[in-house]
Design an enzyme around this catalytic site. Structure first.
Site, PDB file in Angstrom:
ATOM      1  N   LEU A   1      39.312  46.547  11.603  1.00  0.00           N
ATOM      2  CA  LEU A   1      38.007  46.483  12.268  1.00  0.00           C
ATOM      3  C   LEU A   1      37.055  45.568  11.522  1.00  0.00           C
ATOM      4  CD1 LEU A   1      37.477  50.168  13.364  1.00  0.00           C
ATOM      5  CD2 LEU A   1      37.864  48.189  14.821  1.00  0.00           C
ATOM      6  N   ALA A   2      36.989  45.714  10.193  1.00  0.00           N
ATOM      7  CA  ALA A   2      36.047  44.892   9.430  1.00  0.00           C
ATOM      8  C   ALA A   2      36.483  43.431   9.421  1.00  0.00           C
ATOM      9  CB  ALA A   2      35.927  45.432   8.004  1.00  0.00           C
ATOM     10  N   GLY A   3      37.742  43.182   9.103  1.00  0.00           N
ATOM     11  CA  GLY A   3      38.213  41.810   8.956  1.00  0.00           C
ATOM     12  C   GLY A   3      38.220  41.045  10.265  1.00  0.00           C
TER      13      GLY A   3
ATOM     14  N   LEU B   1      34.974  53.892  11.383  1.00  0.00           N
ATOM     15  CA  LEU B   1      34.949  52.846  12.412  1.00  0.00           C
ATOM     16  C   LEU B   1      33.561  52.224  12.447  1.00  0.00           C
ATOM     17  CD1 LEU B   1      36.968  54.555  15.297  1.00  0.00           C
ATOM     18  CD2 LEU B   1      37.769  53.344  13.302  1.00  0.00           C
TER      19      LEU B   1
ATOM     20  N   ARG C   1      34.956  67.391   6.153  1.00  0.00           N
ATOM     21  CA  ARG C   1      36.381  67.370   5.820  1.00  0.00           C
ATOM     22  C   ARG C   1      36.699  67.951   4.455  1.00  0.00           C
ATOM     23  NH1 ARG C   1      37.719  61.386   8.346  1.00  0.00           N
ATOM     24  NH2 ARG C   1      37.597  62.125  10.483  1.00  0.00           N
TER      25      ARG C   1
END
Lengths: 687, 252
Positions: free
Chosen positions: A95-97, A493, A382
């Site tokens: 997602l970032a790249g 995300l 979590r």
């Protein structure tokens, strides 16, 4: 420009950081009073030194709401004609790249994008299931940018930076708009508007989703934007290429050493700036929810070239994974946290209750999350859910093989909503569960157990996402910046896309405005030495020709880490782990067998290089966990807990980011103090 | 379980390959198919042989990296299941299992079971996107999308790009892959402005990449791990016809 107190603040901070890592080494202090060293039972000494503090000099001060606007205004720009003369390398296409490469390409930079997979679309972001947070307040349930900011700082157990997190919350809103415009098919309601669900650590519904495949849909959006730029000629995509080192020349990151995994050719690629978007290092545990190829090599090699590594011990253990079925297991599979919206977690009240779940009457079940945390119930964050599962299993109340599991039960949800509604929400997850376990979760409760999932630690970056090496930017999970000691669900995300679409493309201009930098030729010592380091290392791996496989070392390392640096850590355990890791590393370099040669596709060689780096990282993780004697978020030190077993922070001594410098010997700790102006650190309570 | 695996071994793209038989013993029914290959590779490594190369990554059926032809069927006998999610409980003790790479003109073999699927990326480059540069988006709620359209678009968008459809097709066609993207974007209002150029350009790119033509055999959808329906190809054909009847709208 900056106001005068602002300028003064920056000037005061500057000496500690200026010049990046090269200067930091010179400032390394001898082991200070608080630098522990000593011998453990097995005789291995664990030591670290304390260096000069480090500061985030690019974060603007002043009102938090306008910091990002002011930084964008103050940052230098590059005019469109000059962008064509500047090359940026982006490593990784998650997602970032992918979003960064696409956006930089759209802006007109010359982008080179690298991934080790056979297509950019296969990066591990594809496997993210549950959703993406955004402070849209479409539910009218009291959400706001400030609340998302607050929840994230609190969820991270007050070990992240306020400036970064606030920016993340602001940008979250734009991400959803961007993705919808790209055609990402988010779940919608009958009126045609976007649907939301809830995630752990929040009391509002702000999570946007595409069934249980949100990561896939968001990544395909970014991938398609990337491929559009490939077609436009602004991005060159190199698949099946793995970065094996960073080229640092005259104090600047100027390129990478890559191996073409198909031909085996090793080459140096140069650029004006390098962006690492290479994900997290959860695979140091061998068994994790990460894809098999996920690795630390890119960031670890950058660390060895001078980039500080921050909070390496902050790892996230995800509470809802499918338990291990046997010793052959090659990876663990996550069951999305979103399942906790409707599923109820329980174990038998009585230890050693061997009855089938359906035969255990209501009164003899312990819905322990609802009992202990009535305010958040099954939707506690979590770290808390994982530890609670560990506790009930330690009491002998775990279910399934080895007693390492708890039930996640949908019987109530199916009765309340009907099977079709449950199928619509979670169908693909139920299917996946059934394929792996052979059990039907519509009929019998799922069995779940915590597993390593995400790493909050990563390369240290400032507000501009610059590492301590000028010209090296780090985005997404690969950096440490936004999640503190525990990441909230549906925030990975958000961070990956925030960094890639909106933050980096704005901040990198400020650096590139100083370019183009002088061309580097092959004769430059920085280039030739990086190249020969890599080829030398490959030959070494191939020449050991020992009697153990790469995987056997990786599994053993994973066992050490899970046992001593997993859900619960102790001083003695961590010292023991360091000793074991050191001897395993020695054994690796004398007994590993890597078949075949370096010419051509050799998957064993790829894995060997990654495991060699994990063997170095593992030690730093343990040292970091050892030095942080408090508990916070996912880092639970048995010595530091409240009377009822919750993590007990020590803000007095540990309200800082631990940024580690590689020296080849004793690692050096640089502290970045954390200041909280808008959220007052408190004992987290989800009760 | 004890099994015989007959595996396609090919040292490189220009080398002749052949099937080689391996005995594997002690297979647990809870193992995944790829874990059996892992186990075999561990043994081959220790015996000094070259391990079998195969693509894999997420091992949870979503990245699309894995995929081998098992007993003649891409991804093996379980419907709507990728190779990594295929578990050995679906085989019997003593079985002989044939394992081969995807075979298609557009997917040259790299080594053993690994093929080059770069052609699929080139089809996407031709138009499998909405041109929405970062920063240009209106508010997400500016344009409602009927739930039925959003759901149908999602179904088509679940394609993982593994290439099983191509491997299963007697023509080596990528039509199901292309149709899934054309359908996904064509069902959404955001995809309308480029709807015609998209279908024309993607189909042209598909031909150029060496994929065969579609003859509606339907093998593709039968092996698709995500169950992409054959109707998407009907949708593509409608869009293609409509686009072709208008003045040329291709961008290239």
């Amino acid at each position: 420009m900056s106001s005068s107190p602002e300028a003064a603040r920056r000037a005061a901070a500057r000496p500690a950081e200026v010049g990046g890592a090269a200067v930091l080494s010179a400032q390394v202090a001898v082991p200070g009073a608080d630098a522990a060293s000593g011998a453990d039972g097995s005789g291995a000494g664990v030591a670290w030194a304390v260096g000069a503090p480090i500061a985030d000099i690019r974060a603007p001060g002043g009102p938090i709401e306008t910091r990002w606007d002011r930084r964008r205004f103050e940052a230098r720009l590059v005019n469109p004609a000059n962008r064509r003369r500047l090359t940026v390398i982006v490593v990784g296409t998650g997602l970032a790249g992918a979003s960064a490469a696409a956006t930089l390409g759209e802006a007109g930079y010359r982008v080179k994008s690298y991934c080790f997979q056979d297509s950019p679309r296969r990066a591990h972001s594809i496997a993210a299931q549950g959703g993406i947070n955004a402070a849209k307040n479409y539910r009218n349930d009291g959400d706001s940018v400030h609340r998302l900011f607050y929840d994230t700082v609190k969820g991270g157990d007050f070990r992240s930076r306020e400036s970064n997190v606030h920016r993340l919350a602001q940008v979250s809103v734009e991400i959803i708009d961007q993705c919808v415009a790209q055609g990402v098919p988010f779940a919608r309601e009958y009126g045609g508007l976007l649907d939301n669900r809830s995630f752990g650590g929040a009391q509002v519904s702000r999570t946007f989703y595409a069934r249980g495949q949100t990561g896939q849909q968001l990544l395909l959006g970014a991938y398609q934007a990337l491929e559009r730029q490939v077609a436009a000629g602004t991005v060159q995509a190199f698949t099946r290429h793995e970065m094996l080192d960073l080229v640092v020349a005259d104090g600047r990151a100027r390129g990478i050493v890559v191996r073409d995994l198909v031909t085996g050719e090793v080459s140096v690629e140069t650029a004006d700036a390098v962006v690492l978007a290479t994900g997290g290092y959860g695979n140091v545990f061998f068994l994790s929810t990460n894809a098999k190829g996920c690795n630390v090599t890119a960031t670890w090699r950058a660390h060895r070239r001078g980039a500080l590594f921050a909070n390496p011990c902050f790892t996230q253990i995800h509470p809802t994974c499918i338990p291990q079925s046997g010793p052959h297991q090659s990876k663990l599979t996550l069951m999305s946290e979103s399942l906790r919206n409707d599923g109820r977690v329980w174990v038998p009240l009585r230890a050693g209750d061997g009855r089938a779940p359906g035969d255990i009457p209501e009164a003899e079940r312990d819905y322990y999350l609802e009992r202990v945390y009535p305010a958040f119930g099954n939707l506690v964050p979590r770290d808390i859910a994982s530890r609670a599962a560990k506790n009930v299993c330690d009491e002998g109340r775990g279910v399934g093989p080895g007693g390492l599991g708890v039930y996640l039960d949908f019987a109530d949800a199916i009765a309340r909503l009907g099977r079709p509604a449950v199928e619509e929400r979670y169908g693909n997850l139920f299917e996946m569960y059934q394929r792996i376990t052979g059990e039907d979760p519509y009929e019998v409760p799922m069995r779940i157990y915590p597993a390593v999932h995400y790493t909050m630690g990563g390369l240290w970056v400032d507000y501009d996402l610059r590492s301590t090496i000028p010209g090296l930017f780090v985005i997404g999970e690969a950096n440490f910046s936004d999640h503190g000691a525990n990441r909230l669900g549906a925030s990975a995300l958000m961070q990956g896309l925030a960094d890639g679409y909106f933050v980096l493309p704005n901040t990198i201009n400020d650096y590139l405005a100083g370019g183009p930098f002088p061309a580097l030729d092959a004769a430059n010592p920085a280039v030739s030495s990086a190249l020969s380091d890599v080829t030398g290392r490959i030959s070494r791996l191939l020449s050991v020709d020992g009697d153990r496989t790469v995987d056997s070392f990786h599994r053993e390392l994973g066992r050490i880490m899970w046992e001593h640096c997993g859900m619960e850590r102790t001083d003695a355990g961590l010292r023991k782990a360091v000793g074991e890791i050191r001897s395993l590393r020695e054994e690796f370099w004398s007994r590993v067998r890597v078949p075949s040669s370096g010419a051509g596709l050799n998957q064993s060689l790829e894995r060997a290089g990654r495991v060699a780096d994990f063997l170095e990282l593992a030690e730093l993780m343990c040292v970091d966990a050892l030095h942080r004697t408090e508990s916070c978020g996912g880092h639970f030190r048995a010595e530091s807990q409240t009377p009822d077993g919750e993590a007990l922070r020590d803000d007095e001594r540990f309200s800082y980011v631990a940024a580690w410098e590689w020296t080849g010997g004793v690692p050096v700790l640089h502290r970045e103090p954390l200041e909280f102006e808008y959220v007052t650190p408190s004992q987290r309570s989800y009760k | 379980m004890n099994l015989t695996l007959r595996i396609w071994r090919q040292a490189g793209p220009d080398v002749r390959g052949r099937m080689v038989a391996y005995q594997v013993t002690g297979v647990s029914p809870d193992m995944s198919f790829l874990e059996v290959l892992d186990m075999l590779n561990e043994r081959l490594t220790l015996e000094g042989a070259d391990p079998v190369a195969f693509d894999h990554d997420c091992r949870e059926g979503i990245c699309g990296a894995c995929g081998v032809v098992v007993n003649g069927v891409p991804h093996g006998p379980q419907k709507a299941t990728t190779t990594c999610q295929l578990h050995m409980r679906h085989f019997r003790d003593g079985d002989t299992i044939d394992v081969e790479p995807w075979r298609a003109r557009a997917f040259p073999v790299v080594k053993d079971l690994v093929v080059d699927r770069g052609a699929l990326d080139r089809v996407i480059q031709a138009g499998g996107y909405v041109s929405a540069p970062t920063g240009s988006a209106p508010d997400a709620h500016a344009l409602p999308v009927p739930k039925a359209d959003a759901d149908a678009a999602f179904e088509a968008a679940t394609c993982i790009g593994c290439g099983a459809c191509v491997a299963a097709c007697p023509n080596g066609s990528a039509m199901l892959f292309t149709a899934a993207k054309v359908t996904h974007l064509g069902l959404l209002p955001q995809g309308q402005p480029e709807r015609q150029s998209r279908v024309l350009d993607m189909v042209a790119a598909q031909d150029e990449a060496g994929f065969g033509g579609c003859t509606n055999t339907g093998e593709c959808t039968a092996v698709c791990p995500k169950g992409i329906p054959l109707e998407t190809i009907g949708q593509l054909n409608r869009d293609y016809l409509q686009a072709s009847r208008r003045p040329a709208r291709s961008r290239s």
